[in-house]
Design an enzyme around this catalytic site. Sequence first.
Site, PDB file in Angstrom:
ATOM      1  CD  GLN A   1     -29.873 -53.529   6.634  1.00 25.43           C
ATOM      2  OE1 GLN A   1     -30.683 -53.504   5.709  1.00 25.43           O
ATOM      3  NE2 GLN A   1     -29.268 -54.638   7.010  1.00 25.43           N
ATOM      4  CG  MET A   2     -29.743 -44.202   6.326  1.00 27.62           C
ATOM      5  SD  MET A   2     -31.385 -43.425   6.204  1.00 27.62           S
ATOM      6  CE  MET A   2     -31.698 -43.106   7.947  1.00 27.62           C
TER       7      MET A   2
END
Length: 205
Positions: free
Chosen positions: A78-79
């Site tokens: 995830q970012m």
Amino acid sequence: MFSLFYGLWKYMFSKTEFHVLILGIDKAGKTTLLEKLKTLYSNLEGLPPDRIVPTVGLNIGRIEASNTKLIFWDLGGQMGLRTIWEKYYEEAHAIVYVIDASCPSRFEDSKSALEKVLRHGDLEGAPLLILANKQDLAGAVSSDELARYLDLKELDERPYMFEAVSAYDGSGIKDSIDWLVDAMGRSKRTETLRIRAGVNGLASA
């Protein structure tokens, strides 16, 4: 009796040990790959795909392949979690970068994240295995198509390979691991890490 114990000791401690990062943006199939590796290479049954949840932080898996111990570090994609990747770069022998080959709309994000990884000095010379995952799904692009799309410029100084795989059914995975073990065995980075471990008084492989 001595020869028996010596043989067991040699078997247990003569194997090379490699640390491998499994990277990629979220939903690429990294954790599914790790669980499939456990199933293919050990007596442990990996989690079925319908019970796998996205990695938050770190998953670790250990297997043996070609008389080699492999420790995989599966890092969340995830970012907000990609900032922790670099904390593991310095000790990694190689990178497995997983891309969802069935979702072209996310290729640009995958490419951007990978380019950032390859620019980091702590991964200099680390062999790179790029997996065009989810080949079991209709519309998944081939490894050659993915390579043309990514058009990476930072690959000249490291061993690399693109491979089409399915972490769901296991196709292509063993060929990929065979290549990875061979590439790490030949890599200058492996020798560098071995020397560094000796200098620091740490156990080598």
